[in-house]
Structures are given as C-alpha cells and as structure tokens.
Enzyme design. Structure first.
Site, PDB file in Angstrom:
ATOM      1  N   ASP A 213      24.288  93.442  78.783  1.00 36.82           N
ATOM      2  CA  ASP A 213      23.541  92.591  79.712  1.00 36.82           C
ATOM      3  C   ASP A 213      22.433  93.388  80.397  1.00 36.82           C
ATOM      4  O   ASP A 213      22.445  94.633  80.418  1.00 36.82           O
ATOM      5  CB  ASP A 213      24.472  92.000  80.776  1.00 36.82           C
ATOM      6  CG  ASP A 213      25.404  90.948  80.202  1.00 36.82           C
ATOM      7  OD1 ASP A 213      25.090  90.408  79.127  1.00 36.82           O
ATOM      8  OD2 ASP A 213      26.447  90.671  80.823  1.00 36.82           O
ATOM      9  N   TYR A 277      34.350 100.881  78.135  1.00 41.31           N
ATOM     10  CA  TYR A 277      33.642 100.365  79.306  1.00 41.31           C
ATOM     11  C   TYR A 277      34.195 100.987  80.582  1.00 41.31           C
ATOM     12  O   TYR A 277      35.371 101.387  80.645  1.00 41.31           O
ATOM     13  CB  TYR A 277      33.814  98.849  79.428  1.00 41.31           C
ATOM     14  CG  TYR A 277      33.277  98.031  78.284  1.00 41.31           C
ATOM     15  CD1 TYR A 277      31.960  97.578  78.281  1.00 41.31           C
ATOM     16  CD2 TYR A 277      34.093  97.685  77.211  1.00 41.31           C
ATOM     17  CE1 TYR A 277      31.470  96.809  77.231  1.00 41.31           C
ATOM     18  CE2 TYR A 277      33.614  96.921  76.160  1.00 41.31           C
ATOM     19  CZ  TYR A 277      32.305  96.486  76.169  1.00 41.31           C
ATOM     20  OH  TYR A 277      31.825  95.729  75.131  1.00 41.31           O
ATOM     21  N   TYR A 349      33.837  89.954  76.081  1.00 43.69           N
ATOM     22  CA  TYR A 349      32.995  89.890  77.282  1.00 43.69           C
ATOM     23  C   TYR A 349      33.804  90.412  78.466  1.00 43.69           C
ATOM     24  O   TYR A 349      34.785  89.784  78.891  1.00 43.69           O
ATOM     25  CB  TYR A 349      32.533  88.459  77.530  1.00 43.69           C
ATOM     26  CG  TYR A 349      31.560  87.932  76.502  1.00 43.69           C
ATOM     27  CD1 TYR A 349      30.184  88.039  76.706  1.00 43.69           C
ATOM     28  CD2 TYR A 349      32.018  87.330  75.338  1.00 43.69           C
ATOM     29  CE1 TYR A 349      29.284  87.548  75.764  1.00 43.69           C
ATOM     30  CE2 TYR A 349      31.126  86.835  74.389  1.00 43.69           C
ATOM     31  CZ  TYR A 349      29.765  86.955  74.607  1.00 43.69           C
ATOM     32  OH  TYR A 349      28.875  86.470  73.667  1.00 43.69           O
TER      33      TYR A 349
END
Length: 385
Positions: A213, A277, A349
């Site tokens: 993003d 992440y 996501y």
C-alpha cells in the site's frame, strides 16, 4: 537422375543457379548456388557431347527475378536502419510476394520435386551471412534485433526486441505508491523507470512481484521486480550506475540488478512468495502483554479465510482466499499498542487480518483479542523465496 530432372526443368523454365540448386537442396552439401552451378555444368557437358544447345544461366531468372544479386544493396539498407542501435545478435526475415512463392510451388508440383527448399529460407540465410560478415554480429534465435526485408521493393523493417532486467526494490518512505497515481508526484515505478529509460534510451515498463500500500514501506531484502525496456537503442547500459541514480533519490533503493530472459522475467512475476511483516497494532480498549502474547501463539500456523477486502473490492474479484500464517511473534509497546512480526502466504491482507474488515477476514486479531484492533503502521520486512 538429378541431371536429367534438371534438364527437363531448364527446358521449360529460365532459372538462375540459386533457384536451380534450391530444387535439390536436401541432396548433398554446399550452397544452393554452388549446387545449381555444378548441375548446370555437368548438364551442359552432356549436352555439348551430344551437340545440343547449352542451357546457360539466364540474364533474368523467371522465379526470383535475380533477387540474390540485390543482397549487397540490401545489406547497406539494413546497416542504415540499424546504425544507431546497439546490438550483438540479429535475425533476418523476408517478405516475398505471394506470386513468387506460388510460382515456386507450381514448379515443385510440375516436376514432382520433393527435395526443395523454399526461396525465403535460402534468401534469409544468405542475407544474414552477408550482414553478419559486414557488421561482425551473429545470428541468434533470441536476437537483439530482427530485420524484415522486402527483397523486391528494398524496404527494411527493424524490430528491436525488449531488454529485461531483474532486481529488488526497497521503498524507504511512506506515502509513495508503487505505480503512478493522481495527486502523487512520484512512485516507485517512475523513479526506477526514469533511470532505466534514460540509460537504455527506450520505454520502460515496471512490473512488481506484488505490491504494498501507499502508506507501507518495503524494507529488508526488497520486493522482486522486472523492468522491460521496449525498443532500447542501447542494450548494455551499466546497471551499477543505474542503481546509483535510483538510490540517490532517498525514497527507493534497488538491489541485485541483472539481465534476464523473457522466460526468467515471467517466472519472477508468477512465483508466489511468503512475506515477512512488522505491524504496529492499536487496541483502543487497551491490551496487556499477556493478551498480545496469546494472540501471537494463536496466529502461528493458523489458516485464514479472507474475503476480498472492502477497500479493494472494486479492483479485485470478490472471492474468499485461504491463506496461512506460518509464524507470529509479538512485542508489547504500551497499554494500547503492540508489534506483530508475521510470516504469511503472499496475498494475505495484513491490515484486514488485524481489523477483521467487518467480518470479511476470519479469524482476525480482533477476533482473537475479543475487542477491536487496528493496524496503525505496517512495513514489509522481507520477501521470502
């Protein structure tokens, strides 16, 4: 047998040595012109012994119209077409009028010839040899350039094949989209392609292996990407210099740049990578160190059923994707924050994994905590092979 057949053919058709020899191309070695000249010589020796008229080479071949004599001039035009292009390998093609190809086939059928080679195949080979001799370049099945020649009109069409470069990029700042978007001055793609277009003097197309993003950084070992440079006038630009120019932007860094084939480029873009992440989780109702630790334990090895997120539902097919969390570790920050370090399947996501996305992601961090949680900040740390 060959000489007899050649005599029958030359009695009815005025053929040059190229076109005569090409009828018997699958028999013996040497060029078609050499073969045709030898056949004509033997044939005329026999005819001379019998006091028959000789079958000399005609001033104009009724089949090819002496097109092989035009090769030196066509080579000059090919050099003019490619003079400003950097290349090491080439391939030659040709476009002959249909009437010539049909006339050639009619001769094959008329005399039952099964050993012939098509005219365009010989012409491409001879023209390629001549062009390679003059330029010092080599032919290839995967060439840098392709030269398409119309032998009778003399037109030359130049096709410049793309260059593909593999690399990995780090996005060092937030607020930078991967590809150009309205209201954003720069993007990862524009910064990278600006340097590549200038160095290769061609049009650069950026292709990332996935995307993050706008507000997410891409750190660690970087995200794999491919740049395709269409119609490059240079092919061997210095990749280290290109990397230096991109890295000086302070926004994007590139690593491990190297030339790849089109097949390798496709494999990079279609391979599914696991990702690591680091998320900063906000729990407005409060969170304890024990609660954060329990979330990480429950997430590890968990299968996630994720319907296409609400925020991207117009750009992605609305379906449920099943992804896995392979590893989850936590670090408590304060009464409302903790960090989550995750290793997951590509395509999961993370923001929605934390929030639950109105129930579209099951289970979520919010579900496991029993209270709403939000992703306040997210970084991609590594793309894992």
């Amino acid at each position: 047998m060959i000489v007899e057949k050649a005599g029958e053919i030359l009695e009815r058709h005025n053929l040059c040595n190229h076109c005569l020899g090409r009828l018997f191309a699958k028999l013996g070695k040497g060029t078609n012109e050499e073969r045709g000249r030898a056949i004509r010589f033997v044939l005329n020796m026999e005819r001379s012994a019998k006091d028959l008229p000789l079958l000399e080479k005609p001033e104009k071949c009724e089949l090819c119209q002496n097109v092989f004599e035009r090769i030196p001039g066509l080579v000059e035009k090919m050099m003019e077409a490619s003079e400003s292009i950097e290349f090491e390998t080439f391939l030659v093609g040709s476009r002959f009028p249909e009437k010539i190809k049909e006339r050639e086939k009619s001769i094959w059928m008329e005399f039952g010839i099964e050993t012939a080679e098509p005219i365009n195949r010989e012409f491409n080979r001879e023209l390629g040899k001549a062009f390679g001799w003059v330029t010092g370049k080599e032919t290839s099945r995967n060439p840098d350039i392709v030269l398409i020649v119309e032998p009778l009109s003399g037109e030359v069409e130049l096709q410049i094949n793309p260059v593909y470069v593999y690399g990995r990029y780090r996005k060092l700042v937030r607020g930078l989209p991967q590809t150009p978007l309205p209201d954003f001055e720069d993007s990862v793609a524009s910064i990278i392609c600006g340097a590549f277009s200038s160095a290769f003097r061609g049009k650069c197309i950026f292709k990332g292996a996935g995307r993050e993003d706008v507000d997410v950084r891409m750190l660690g070992n970087g995200r794999p990407f491919i740049v395709e440079i269409k119609e490059p006038r240079r092919r061997r630009a210095n990749l280290d210099e290109i990397a230096g120019e991109i890295n000086s932007s302070g926004k994007v860094e590139v690593l491990n740049l190297r030339f790849v084939s089109a097949k390798e480029a496709e494999e990079v873009l279609t391979k599914n990578h696991r990702k690591e992440y680091l998320a900063l989780v906000l729990v407005e109702e409060g969170v304890t160190p024990k609660e954060a630790e329990e979330v990480a334990k429950k997430l590890t090895g968990l299968e996630i059923h994720q319907r296409t997120p609400w925020r991207v539902r117009k750009a992605r097919a609305d379906r449920v994707r099943v992804k896995k969390v392979y590893e989850a570790k936590t670090r408590w920050i304060d009464e409302r924050h903790f960090e989550l370090r995750l290793i997951t399947d590509g395509g999961l996501y993370i923001k929605e994994l934390i929030s639950g996305d109105r129930g579209r992601t099951k289970p979520s961090v919010s579900d496991l905590l029993g209270k709403p949680a939000w992703c306040e900040r997210l970084d991609v740390l590594n793309i894992l092979d």
